[in-house]
Design a protein around this motif. Sequence first.
Motif, PDB file in Angstrom:
ATOM      1  N   ASP A 128     -30.237 -56.526  47.827  1.00 12.33           N
ATOM      2  CA  ASP A 128     -31.554 -57.155  47.946  1.00 12.33           C
ATOM      3  C   ASP A 128     -31.569 -58.494  47.239  1.00 12.33           C
ATOM      4  O   ASP A 128     -31.532 -58.554  46.005  1.00 12.33           O
ATOM      5  CB  ASP A 128     -32.636 -56.254  47.330  1.00 12.33           C
ATOM      6  CG  ASP A 128     -32.754 -54.918  48.050  1.00 12.33           C
ATOM      7  OD1 ASP A 128     -32.525 -54.892  49.268  1.00 12.33           O
ATOM      8  OD2 ASP A 128     -33.066 -53.914  47.398  1.00 12.33           O
ATOM      9  N   GLY A 129     -31.611 -59.569  48.016  1.00 11.22           N
ATOM     10  CA  GLY A 129     -31.735 -60.895  47.430  1.00 11.22           C
ATOM     11  C   GLY A 129     -33.182 -61.193  47.086  1.00 11.22           C
ATOM     12  O   GLY A 129     -34.113 -60.663  47.706  1.00 11.22           O
ATOM     13  N   ARG A 130     -33.388 -62.060  46.112  1.00 12.36           N
ATOM     14  CA  ARG A 130     -34.748 -62.386  45.673  1.00 12.36           C
ATOM     15  C   ARG A 130     -35.572 -62.987  46.809  1.00 12.36           C
ATOM     16  O   ARG A 130     -36.762 -62.707  46.952  1.00 12.36           O
ATOM     17  CB  ARG A 130     -34.685 -63.366  44.493  1.00 12.36           C
ATOM     18  CG  ARG A 130     -36.061 -63.695  43.905  1.00 12.36           C
ATOM     19  CD  ARG A 130     -35.915 -64.610  42.703  1.00 12.36           C
ATOM     20  NE  ARG A 130     -35.220 -63.964  41.618  1.00 12.36           N
ATOM     21  CZ  ARG A 130     -35.815 -63.196  40.701  1.00 12.36           C
ATOM     22  NH1 ARG A 130     -37.116 -62.976  40.780  1.00 12.36           N
ATOM     23  NH2 ARG A 130     -35.125 -62.645  39.739  1.00 12.36           N
ATOM     24  N   PRO A 151     -23.503 -62.889  50.839  1.00 12.27           N
ATOM     25  CA  PRO A 151     -22.500 -62.861  49.764  1.00 12.27           C
ATOM     26  C   PRO A 151     -22.659 -61.638  48.866  1.00 12.27           C
ATOM     27  O   PRO A 151     -21.662 -61.070  48.402  1.00 12.27           O
ATOM     28  CB  PRO A 151     -22.771 -64.164  49.004  1.00 12.27           C
ATOM     29  CG  PRO A 151     -23.359 -65.074  50.025  1.00 12.27           C
ATOM     30  CD  PRO A 151     -24.218 -64.185  50.884  1.00 12.27           C
ATOM     31  N   GLY A 152     -23.899 -61.235  48.611  1.00 12.54           N
ATOM     32  CA  GLY A 152     -24.123 -60.062  47.778  1.00 12.54           C
ATOM     33  C   GLY A 152     -23.511 -58.810  48.371  1.00 12.54           C
ATOM     34  O   GLY A 152     -22.882 -58.013  47.665  1.00 12.54           O
ATOM     35  N   GLU A 153     -23.685 -58.612  49.668  1.00 18.08           N
ATOM     36  CA  GLU A 153     -23.079 -57.465  50.340  1.00 18.08           C
ATOM     37  C   GLU A 153     -21.563 -57.512  50.216  1.00 18.08           C
ATOM     38  O   GLU A 153     -20.906 -56.489  50.002  1.00 18.08           O
ATOM     39  CB  GLU A 153     -23.474 -57.445  51.819  1.00 18.08           C
ATOM     40  CG  GLU A 153     -24.924 -57.095  52.091  1.00 18.08           C
ATOM     41  CD  GLU A 153     -25.244 -57.110  53.569  1.00 18.08           C
ATOM     42  OE1 GLU A 153     -24.349 -56.756  54.374  1.00 18.08           O
ATOM     43  OE2 GLU A 153     -26.368 -57.482  53.935  1.00 18.08           O
ATOM     44  N   LYS A 156     -28.674 -46.657  47.052  1.00 21.23           N
ATOM     45  CA  LYS A 156     -28.428 -47.400  45.815  1.00 21.23           C
ATOM     46  C   LYS A 156     -28.662 -48.863  46.132  1.00 21.23           C
ATOM     47  O   LYS A 156     -28.089 -49.398  47.086  1.00 21.23           O
ATOM     48  CB  LYS A 156     -26.990 -47.199  45.333  1.00 21.23           C
ATOM     49  CG  LYS A 156     -26.712 -47.827  43.979  1.00 21.23           C
ATOM     50  CD  LYS A 156     -27.427 -47.080  42.872  1.00 21.23           C
ATOM     51  CE  LYS A 156     -27.065 -47.630  41.506  1.00 21.23           C
ATOM     52  NZ  LYS A 156     -27.733 -46.898  40.424  1.00 21.23           N
ATOM     53  N   ARG A 157     -29.519 -49.508  45.336  1.00 20.17           N
ATOM     54  CA  ARG A 157     -29.849 -50.906  45.593  1.00 20.17           C
ATOM     55  C   ARG A 157     -29.186 -51.807  44.551  1.00 20.17           C
ATOM     56  O   ARG A 157     -29.168 -51.492  43.361  1.00 20.17           O
ATOM     57  CB  ARG A 157     -31.361 -51.106  45.608  1.00 20.17           C
ATOM     58  CG  ARG A 157     -32.019 -50.405  46.800  1.00 20.17           C
ATOM     59  CD  ARG A 157     -33.452 -50.827  47.030  1.00 20.17           C
ATOM     60  NE  ARG A 157     -33.956 -50.238  48.259  1.00 20.17           N
ATOM     61  CZ  ARG A 157     -33.784 -50.762  49.468  1.00 20.17           C
ATOM     62  NH1 ARG A 157     -33.143 -51.914  49.594  1.00 20.17           N
ATOM     63  NH2 ARG A 157     -34.271 -50.164  50.539  1.00 20.17           N
ATOM     64  N   ASP A 174     -26.896 -51.818  55.163  1.00 28.32           N
ATOM     65  CA  ASP A 174     -25.901 -52.815  54.763  1.00 28.32           C
ATOM     66  C   ASP A 174     -24.514 -52.187  54.652  1.00 28.32           C
ATOM     67  O   ASP A 174     -23.551 -52.630  55.280  1.00 28.32           O
ATOM     68  CB  ASP A 174     -26.272 -53.440  53.410  1.00 28.32           C
ATOM     69  CG  ASP A 174     -27.538 -54.283  53.486  1.00 28.32           C
ATOM     70  OD1 ASP A 174     -27.979 -54.596  54.601  1.00 28.32           O
ATOM     71  OD2 ASP A 174     -28.069 -54.632  52.422  1.00 28.32           O
ATOM     72  N   LEU A 175     -24.409 -51.181  53.809  1.00 27.04           N
ATOM     73  CA  LEU A 175     -23.154 -50.457  53.586  1.00 27.04           C
ATOM     74  C   LEU A 175     -23.469 -48.969  53.651  1.00 27.04           C
ATOM     75  O   LEU A 175     -24.439 -48.517  53.047  1.00 27.04           O
ATOM     76  CB  LEU A 175     -22.552 -50.782  52.217  1.00 27.04           C
ATOM     77  CG  LEU A 175     -22.316 -52.254  51.881  1.00 27.04           C
ATOM     78  CD1 LEU A 175     -21.907 -52.404  50.421  1.00 27.04           C
ATOM     79  CD2 LEU A 175     -21.253 -52.845  52.781  1.00 27.04           C
TER      80      LEU A 175
END
Length: 205
Positions: free
Chosen positions: A138-140, A90-92, A168-169, A125-126
């Motif tokens: 980056d998920g926890r 979902p973050g991506e 870029k993170r 990722d992107l």
Amino acid sequence: MMIQGIVVTDLMRTAVDCAFDLPACQSITIVDSAMRALVRPDRRDFTGSQQRWQEVRVRFLQAVEEQAGRKGAVRARAVARIASPFSESPGESVVRWQVEALGLPSAVLQQRVDIPSQGRHFFLDLAWPALRIAAEYDGRDKYAVTGTTWDEKVRQDLIQESSGWTFKRFTAEHLRDAARLCQDVLSMFPPAITANARRRRGLWD
């Protein structure tokens, strides 16, 4: 359909309904997840994954167009156009939504980067290959695994040193802070690109 006596919609119908009814920044996470479940992409079979995605994408776009008179149609079309099964979290999806909503260049998802000197390859990722820009979410949970932080550092160093990529993170903090997400996405790109970016209709609704 019925599951344990409860009426539910299938994945395609759920994705369509969410695209119409939810703000784009929320629906994209559900739509991408549904597309991923329908396509089941495999990094080892990129061609096959792309072929399956094209078939599912046609069905999805048609399903959206069949309800062209429904409230939220502009938003649904916009979300359908940027949906992707290759977004792995979902973050991506949210970071990619922000890029698209701002009118910035579209990213390549799961871009493969080869490191010949090490005989290794990695996936981003992107990515914007022409600009050598990469965005990573980056998920926890990712860093709860011992050694992951170091592995990520080694991976990033190898890619930067061999190919000149900049990174870029993004984290969950960005998902909770819309202004920070927008600012950090814009900061990835050269001024010449951000100056010409125009917000895309439907993706801000």
